[in-house]
Design an enzyme around this catalytic site. Structure first.
Site, mmCIF file in Angstrom:
data_model
loop_
_atom_site.group_PDB
_atom_site.id
_atom_site.type_symbol
_atom_site.label_atom_id
_atom_site.label_comp_id
_atom_site.label_asym_id
_atom_site.label_seq_id
_atom_site.Cartn_x
_atom_site.Cartn_y
_atom_site.Cartn_z
ATOM 1 N N LYS A 1 -90.656 -4.061 -11.903
ATOM 2 C CA LYS A 1 -89.657 -5.065 -12.290
ATOM 3 C C LYS A 1 -90.306 -6.175 -13.133
ATOM 4 C CE LYS A 1 -87.296 -8.994 -10.235
ATOM 5 N NZ LYS A 1 -85.880 -8.770 -10.566
ATOM 6 N N ILE B 1 -64.106 -19.411 -7.197
ATOM 7 C CA ILE B 1 -64.327 -18.328 -6.226
ATOM 8 C C ILE B 1 -65.366 -18.692 -5.170
ATOM 9 C CG2 ILE B 1 -64.856 -15.839 -6.039
ATOM 10 C CD1 ILE B 1 -62.203 -16.566 -7.453
ATOM 11 N N SER C 1 -69.043 -20.013 -5.492
ATOM 12 C CA SER C 1 -70.371 -20.518 -5.839
ATOM 13 C C SER C 1 -70.324 -21.286 -7.151
ATOM 14 C CB SER C 1 -71.367 -19.362 -5.935
ATOM 15 O OG SER C 1 -70.965 -18.428 -6.893
ATOM 16 N N GLU D 1 -66.224 -0.044 -2.474
ATOM 17 C CA GLU D 1 -67.419 0.797 -2.575
ATOM 18 C C GLU D 1 -67.831 1.406 -1.248
ATOM 19 O OE1 GLU D 1 -69.956 -2.363 -4.179
ATOM 20 O OE2 GLU D 1 -71.343 -1.902 -2.560
ATOM 21 N N CYS E 1 -64.076 -8.286 -6.613
ATOM 22 C CA CYS E 1 -64.370 -8.415 -8.042
ATOM 23 C C CYS E 1 -64.574 -7.071 -8.713
ATOM 24 C CB CYS E 1 -65.548 -9.319 -8.300
ATOM 25 S SG CYS E 1 -66.841 -9.264 -7.074
ATOM 26 N N HIS F 1 -69.062 -13.093 -16.180
ATOM 27 C CA HIS F 1 -70.298 -12.383 -16.512
ATOM 28 C C HIS F 1 -70.751 -12.690 -17.937
ATOM 29 C CE1 HIS F 1 -68.250 -10.102 -13.348
ATOM 30 N NE2 HIS F 1 -69.462 -9.927 -12.872
HETATM 31 N N1 GLN Z 1 -67.937 -16.469 -2.922
HETATM 32 C C1 GLN Z 1 -68.879 -15.678 -3.645
HETATM 33 C C2 GLN Z 1 -69.325 -16.452 -4.876
HETATM 34 O O1 GLN Z 1 -68.554 -17.201 -5.379
HETATM 35 C C3 GLN Z 1 -68.255 -14.385 -4.091
HETATM 36 C C4 GLN Z 1 -69.249 -13.513 -4.841
HETATM 37 C C5 GLN Z 1 -68.760 -12.123 -5.116
HETATM 38 O O2 GLN Z 1 -67.595 -11.839 -5.148
HETATM 39 N N2 GLN Z 1 -69.647 -11.217 -5.360
HETATM 40 O O3 GLN Z 1 -70.434 -16.261 -5.367
HETATM 41 ZN ZN ZN Z 2 -66.603 -11.590 -7.176
#
Ligand code: GLN
Ligand code: ZN
Length: 782
Positions: free
Chosen positions: A24, A457, A459, A631, A669, A720
């Site tokens: 890595k 969401i 963070s 998943e 997501c 992203h």
């Molecule tokens: N609550 C998490 C964040 O906002 C959700 C992250 C995710 O869905 N992978 O980072």
């Molecule tokens: Zn997410």
């Protein structure tokens, strides 16, 4: 019993990243231009030599070669076959930079961003990277081959032959590993819509790909290879007839050069067994960790002169194998098949951490329960020797199995209080105390939110400062009190910024969380976290899953203080933030002595208590993230229903302690919902936030047809990407959404957490998002 010939032992592949993630770091340095290609190659070379030496030193009959990859082994296969998307090709033979272009895109400012949702994307302004997707039901991701009708295949990339040769030169007995032609085609996708409309299917390329495979096999033969492991993991799926029927022709063409061990893993092959036995191959490998019950059926029908390779050492989990009981199970097969019985890892060890010996912080007891990749080599070898009747090995198998047998009845593993609670589980505990329509009423009164409420969401940017403080705290350079103070500072900052942006429902920002699962694993009892237990997720990205070792309990509140502190700073609603039971389960190494369903239930009870404490402490909105629910689906469709039933119930159990006026959110997501839409609705969350921005609200079609009953926040921009969405763009998306979902039930939010972004991008994007919501609000209220 045939004991003259030593039982052949082997593994299907070894982790390539290195025990300290050497690969890595070298990859990332190379991408940044800090080291040259020769230096990078030297790192890979050293790792391979080390891994082969470990295999030989453990006494395995063969070492695996061809399992190494500079990014991903499906991509390696593409280059081997000279099958590179035109936009990445330089016209000549592909080289290492071609490989990285396919994986990462061509622009100089390529950047990786990952939110942990397993759908990471790398941005590029030039030739876009190929797509990446999950490797079966693992957390490994591969680069998806792109097929069009004019594709040609020609052996073009010498890596496989060079590495096989290196291993031979180093004195090892080598078994090359090759992804088979049908799985290679199956795992890719057609990229030209017009061709598809005209009837093109990638399976049509089989006739063109087989000569390239023939050439590969004959080159391997010329190197002195006797056996090739040809991986056809799709044989564990419920294949359409056109795919399963294609195997016969394909393998008729491939036979004759070398001996072929047809290799399957991750589930049972019973569905395709009738077709498999007709193939002109020399042996079959089956995964007995994933599906122990297939042993008898397979052993009964495969030809007597075939090798049966039994994958008994689990390549995807961290548990020490019960060698004693495998020995008992396999002895009759050994007696019957003699040296045609081979012993192996279930799948490649790629999915397991590398060396348990590095975990000096684990107690001796816990260590005696585990085996990582390096230890698994010894397990395979020891079991082989025991099957040969070696009395030392037989005794060693028994003593090796003792700690995990003792664990089965240990009270600190099987906690009576947790089990009592599980036994008390009734359907009533799983349901909220009021139906959604009634709850919505109470919530509207308590929460006082505007039409089209805005939120995020969870963070916010994980800045370098936050990461430094966490690492200083972990290494003892920052006291607990100072760390807490620092985190409070980040919460204050996040609240101030959200108020300035005029968001409606705030979050505390998750600065205290290194990872959305590891945080809970560290705060619940029943988990172990490791120091170096890294597993490759894709390319240079690795994850370090926690391990469920015992019954799970919440000993104290885990998030309440942070949420309460954040709420004390604002008069707006502060959303509590939890990771759901199914996601914690899917992103950790599970126990194998109880079912996944039972682990999810234990987690659900723990989270349920947290929900209750949060609401009692004045938090009116609580989000329970479940990005991993899809998943977790089993590989075979017929197993989906049972999984979805318990997964949904686990989520509901965690949420159902909420009073009617407490609003439960969930977040996912990814956009392929159609398959599981009924289950998503069955979660009965008051609000769901989902990814839709990259598909232009395409996903909402699913919700339109289905008529989703509760509130939805379709993500209005892609976190992203560093691009700042314009107000017009967001308004456009929301207008589309409002045609499908009544505006009274629409929320406005990004499509995932913002931890991978910086504050400048975050504030600019959220500003546009809030303004867009305000514009539309006026319009709808006029
Ligand atoms: N609550 C998490 C964040 O906002 C959700 C992250 C995710 O869905 N992978 O980072
Ligand atoms: Zn997410």
């Amino acid at each position: 019993m045939t004991t003259q010939n030593k039982t052949i032992t082997h593994i299907l592949g070894y982790p390539r990243i290195g025990e300290k993630r050497e690969l890595k770091f070298a990859q990332e340095q190379y991408w940044k231009g800090e080291i040259d290609q020769n230096t990078l190659k030297a790192v890979g070379n050293e790792l391979r030599q080390r891994h082969w030496n470990d295999q030989t030193a453990s006494g395995l009959s063969y070492v695996a070669a061809g399992d190494f990859a500079w990014y991903d082994h499906v991509l390696t296969t593409s280059l081997l076959l000279g099958h590179v998307p035109a936009r990445h090709s330089n016209g000549g033979f592909p080289d290492l930079d071609t490989l990285f272009k396919v994986a990462r895109g061509q622009s100089a400012n390529s950047e990786a961003s990952s939110c942990g949702c397993g759908s990471s994307h790398e941005e590029s302004a030039g030739a876009a990277a190929s797509d990446m997707t999950k490797w079966f039901n693992t957390n490994y991701h591969y680069i998806v081959p792109e097929f069009s009708q004019d594709d040609n295949f020609q052996v073009s990339w010498p890596q496989l032959f060079d590495e096989v040769n290196q291993a031979i030169q180093a004195g090892h007995n080598v078994k090359p590993v090759l992804l088979g032609p049908l799985s290679y085609l199956y795992l890719g996708k057609e990229v030209n819509e017009e061709e598809v409309e005209n009837g093109f299917n990638r399976l049509y390329l089989l006739a063109r790909i087989l000569p390239a495979y023939q050439a590969i096999l004959s080159k391997l033969k010329a190197l002195g290879v006797e056996w090739v492991q040809i991986d056809e993991p799709i044989l564990s799926l419920e294949l359409e007839d056109k795919w399963s029927s294609a195997f016969k022709l394909a393998y008729q063409i491939l036979q004759g050069e070398v001996k072929l061990l047809l290799t399957t893993y991750f589930d049972s092959v019973e569905d395709n067994l009738a077709k498999i036995v007709e193939l002109p191959v020399d042996g079959l490998h089956i995964d007995l960790s994933a599906s122990p019950e297939q042993l008898e059926a397979v052993n009964n029908v495969i030809p007597q002169d075939w090798v049966l390779s039994v994958g008994v050492i689990n390549g995807r989990n961290v548990w020490r194998a019960d060698l004693e009981s495998w020995l008992t199970k396999l002895q009759p097969v050994k007696a019957q098949r003699g040296d045609k019985l081979w012993v192996a890892s279930s799948c490649s060890l790629l999915h397991s951490p590398i060396d348990l010996e590095l975990e000096i912080e684990l107690s001796e007891e816990v260590k005696s329960w585990f085996a990582f990749a390096k230890q698994k080599l010894n397990e395979v070898s020891l079991l082989g020797a025991a099957l040969d009747g070696n009395s030392h090995a037989v005794a060693a198998c028994s003593s090796y199995s003792e700690p995990i047998k003792a664990r089965l009845s240990a009270e600190h593993v099987n906690k009576p209080q947790v089990q009592q609670r599980l036994n008390s589980l009734t359907q009533a505990l799983v349901e909220r105390s009021a139906v959604y329509s009634e709850r919505a009423h109470h919530q509207a009164e308590v929460l006082g939110l505007p039409l089209l409420p805005t939120t995020t969401i969870g963070s916010f940017p994980q800045t370098a400062e936050i990461r430094q403080q966490r690492s200083a705290f972990r290494t003892g350079k920052l006291s607990e009190a100072d760390y807490e103070q620092a985190l409070k500072g980040h919460i204050q900052d996040a609240v101030k910024r959200q108020e300035a942006l005029d968001l409606d429902v705030l979050v505390h920002g998750e600065a205290e969380r290194n990872d959305m699962v590891e945080y809970f694993a560290e705060n619940l009892s029943g988990f172990q976290v490791t120091r170096f237990g890294w597993v490759q997720s894709y390319g240079s990205r690795c994850v370090k899953p926690a391990i469920v070792v015992a019954d799970i309990e919440r000993e104290k509140p885990m998030t309440v203080d942070w949420s309460v502190y954040a709420q004390s700073l604002t008069s707006k609603q502060m959303k509590g933030m939890l990771t759901g039971p199914v996601t914690i389960l899917c992103w950790t190494f599970p126990r194998e002595d109880i079912t996944r369903k039972q682990i999810a239930q234990q987690l659900a009870f723990a989270l349920r208590d947290e929900v209750d404490d949060l609401q009692n402490a004045g938090i009116n909105i609580i989000q329970i993230d479940e990005p991993a629910i899809r998943e977790g689906l089993p590989l075979k469709k017929r197993d989906h229903k049972a999984y979805l039933e318990w997964a949904v119930d686990a989520f509901k159990l965690s949420a159902a302690s909420a009073k009617p006026e407490t609003q439960i959110h969930t977040h996912m997501c990814y956009s392929e919902f159609n398959e599981i839409i009924d289950s998503v609705a069955a979660l009965d969350a008051d609000v769901i936030t989902i990814e839709t921005s990259r598909s232009n609200m395409e996903l909402l079609k699913a919700f339109e047809e289905f008529n989703y009953p509760n509130e939805i926040g379709p993500g209005v921009y892609d976190i992203h990407s560093p691009n700042i969405p314009t107000q017009e763009w967001i308004i456009g998306l929301l207008e589309t959404a409002s045609k499908k979902i009544p505006v009274e039930r629409l929320w406005v939010n990004p499509d995932c957490g913002l931890k991978t972004r910086n504050w400048a991008e975050t504030e600019a994007s959220l500003h546009n998002m809030v303004e867009a919501a305000k514009t539309l609000r006026k319009r709808f209220q006029a």
